[in-house]
Design a protein around this motif. Structure first.
Motif, PDB file in Angstrom:
ATOM      1  N   PRO A 122     -69.812 -55.954  62.034  1.00 34.82           N
ATOM      2  CA  PRO A 122     -68.789 -56.002  61.112  1.00 34.82           C
ATOM      3  C   PRO A 122     -67.926 -54.783  61.477  1.00 34.82           C
ATOM      4  CG  PRO A 122     -70.997 -55.916  60.106  1.00 34.82           C
ATOM      5  CD  PRO A 122     -71.208 -55.841  61.558  1.00 34.82           C
ATOM      6  N   SER A 123     -66.610 -55.093  60.832  1.00 33.57           N
ATOM      7  CA  SER A 123     -65.598 -53.905  61.173  1.00 33.57           C
ATOM      8  C   SER A 123     -66.042 -52.706  59.997  1.00 33.57           C
ATOM      9  CB  SER A 123     -64.423 -54.272  60.741  1.00 33.57           C
ATOM     10  OG  SER A 123     -64.122 -54.536  59.520  1.00 33.57           O
ATOM     11  N   ALA A 124     -65.316 -51.556  60.080  1.00 33.19           N
ATOM     12  CA  ALA A 124     -65.555 -50.427  59.249  1.00 33.19           C
ATOM     13  C   ALA A 124     -65.177 -50.788  57.832  1.00 33.19           C
ATOM     14  CB  ALA A 124     -64.616 -49.347  59.638  1.00 33.19           C
ATOM     15  N   ALA A 125     -64.207 -51.709  57.475  1.00 37.15           N
ATOM     16  CA  ALA A 125     -63.729 -52.284  56.307  1.00 37.15           C
ATOM     17  C   ALA A 125     -64.869 -52.969  55.735  1.00 37.15           C
ATOM     18  CB  ALA A 125     -62.306 -52.816  56.526  1.00 37.15           C
ATOM     19  N   GLN A 126     -65.294 -53.841  56.356  1.00 36.22           N
ATOM     20  CA  GLN A 126     -66.478 -54.802  56.102  1.00 36.22           C
ATOM     21  C   GLN A 126     -67.771 -54.110  55.565  1.00 36.22           C
ATOM     22  OE1 GLN A 126     -66.507 -57.335  59.654  1.00 36.22           O
ATOM     23  NE2 GLN A 126     -65.659 -59.062  58.260  1.00 36.22           N
ATOM     24  N   LYS A 127     -67.988 -52.761  56.515  1.00 40.15           N
ATOM     25  CA  LYS A 127     -69.139 -52.257  56.150  1.00 40.15           C
ATOM     26  C   LYS A 127     -68.867 -51.411  54.825  1.00 40.15           C
ATOM     27  CE  LYS A 127     -70.746 -51.448  60.807  1.00 40.15           C
ATOM     28  NZ  LYS A 127     -70.837 -50.396  61.944  1.00 40.15           N
ATOM     29  N   ALA A 128     -67.716 -51.003  54.532  1.00 43.86           N
ATOM     30  CA  ALA A 128     -67.475 -50.280  53.444  1.00 43.86           C
ATOM     31  C   ALA A 128     -67.596 -51.353  52.122  1.00 43.86           C
ATOM     32  CB  ALA A 128     -66.021 -49.549  53.321  1.00 43.86           C
ATOM     33  N   GLN A 129     -67.044 -52.315  52.168  1.00 46.62           N
ATOM     34  CA  GLN A 129     -67.242 -53.601  51.146  1.00 46.62           C
ATOM     35  C   GLN A 129     -68.618 -53.931  50.976  1.00 46.62           C
ATOM     36  OE1 GLN A 129     -64.542 -56.512  53.011  1.00 46.62           O
ATOM     37  NE2 GLN A 129     -63.802 -56.839  51.007  1.00 46.62           N
ATOM     38  N   LEU A 130     -69.530 -53.983  51.812  1.00 52.52           N
ATOM     39  CA  LEU A 130     -70.966 -54.244  51.821  1.00 52.52           C
ATOM     40  C   LEU A 130     -71.550 -52.974  51.015  1.00 52.52           C
ATOM     41  CD1 LEU A 130     -71.935 -55.777  55.352  1.00 52.52           C
ATOM     42  CD2 LEU A 130     -72.220 -56.847  53.153  1.00 52.52           C
ATOM     43  N   ILE A 131     -71.349 -51.723  51.240  1.00 53.04           N
ATOM     44  CA  ILE A 131     -71.945 -50.703  50.818  1.00 53.04           C
ATOM     45  C   ILE A 131     -71.530 -50.659  49.189  1.00 53.04           C
ATOM     46  CG2 ILE A 131     -71.677 -48.176  50.641  1.00 53.04           C
ATOM     47  CD1 ILE A 131     -71.380 -48.115  53.877  1.00 53.04           C
ATOM     48  N   LYS A 132     -70.215 -50.858  49.069  1.00 53.29           N
ATOM     49  CA  LYS A 132     -69.649 -50.901  47.484  1.00 53.29           C
ATOM     50  C   LYS A 132     -70.306 -52.153  46.856  1.00 53.29           C
ATOM     51  CE  LYS A 132     -65.688 -50.678  44.544  1.00 53.29           C
ATOM     52  NZ  LYS A 132     -66.540 -50.782  43.378  1.00 53.29           N
ATOM     53  N   GLY A 133     -70.438 -53.321  47.312  1.00 46.65           N
ATOM     54  CA  GLY A 133     -70.756 -54.168  46.847  1.00 46.65           C
ATOM     55  C   GLY A 133     -72.493 -54.129  46.312  1.00 46.65           C
ATOM     56  N   VAL A 134     -73.185 -53.641  47.414  1.00 47.72           N
ATOM     57  CA  VAL A 134     -74.619 -53.377  47.077  1.00 47.72           C
ATOM     58  C   VAL A 134     -74.853 -52.345  46.098  1.00 47.72           C
ATOM     59  CG1 VAL A 134     -76.925 -52.804  48.026  1.00 47.72           C
ATOM     60  CG2 VAL A 134     -75.467 -54.563  49.142  1.00 47.72           C
ATOM     61  N   ILE A 188     -76.415 -49.426  57.088  1.00 46.14           N
ATOM     62  CA  ILE A 188     -76.020 -51.146  57.730  1.00 46.14           C
ATOM     63  C   ILE A 188     -76.463 -50.688  59.266  1.00 46.14           C
ATOM     64  CG2 ILE A 188     -74.287 -52.450  58.579  1.00 46.14           C
ATOM     65  CD1 ILE A 188     -73.017 -51.816  55.742  1.00 46.14           C
ATOM     66  N   ASP A 189     -77.280 -51.386  59.752  1.00 45.29           N
ATOM     67  CA  ASP A 189     -77.603 -51.515  61.165  1.00 45.29           C
ATOM     68  C   ASP A 189     -77.202 -52.681  61.904  1.00 45.29           C
ATOM     69  OD1 ASP A 189     -79.168 -49.228  61.009  1.00 45.29           O
ATOM     70  OD2 ASP A 189     -80.925 -50.317  60.408  1.00 45.29           O
TER      71      ASP A 189
END
Length: 73
Positions: A19-31, A50-51
């Motif tokens: 995942p891109s940095a933007a996708q990781k940020a979305q995952l972190i915020k969403g969770v 995220i690993d």
């Protein structure tokens, strides 16, 4: 103090690194938002890691993921 560990394969994203940095940020915020909304957990004490795992190090159903996907086709 929730700790969430998301593991994904290193495919897609920039340079096949997952995942891109933007996708990781979305995952972190969403969770984090989900834990706050459902369980009332404080975002300040919620940890999300995220690993990105090499595809060769991932298996499903007793097979390397690439072999599993080939059988599923």
């Amino acid at each position: 103090m929730p700790y969430v560990n998301i593991k994904v394969t290193r495919e897609g994203g920039p340079d096949g690194a997952g995942p891109s940095a933007a996708q990781k940020a979305q995952l972190i915020k969403g969770v984090t938002d989900l834990l706050q909304d459902i369980l009332g957990k404080s975002p300040a004490t919620t940890f999300v890691v995220i690993d990105a795992v090499a595809l060769d190090d991932w298996g499903i159903g007793g097979l390397p993921v690439q072999d599993y996907r080939a059988q599923a086709r």
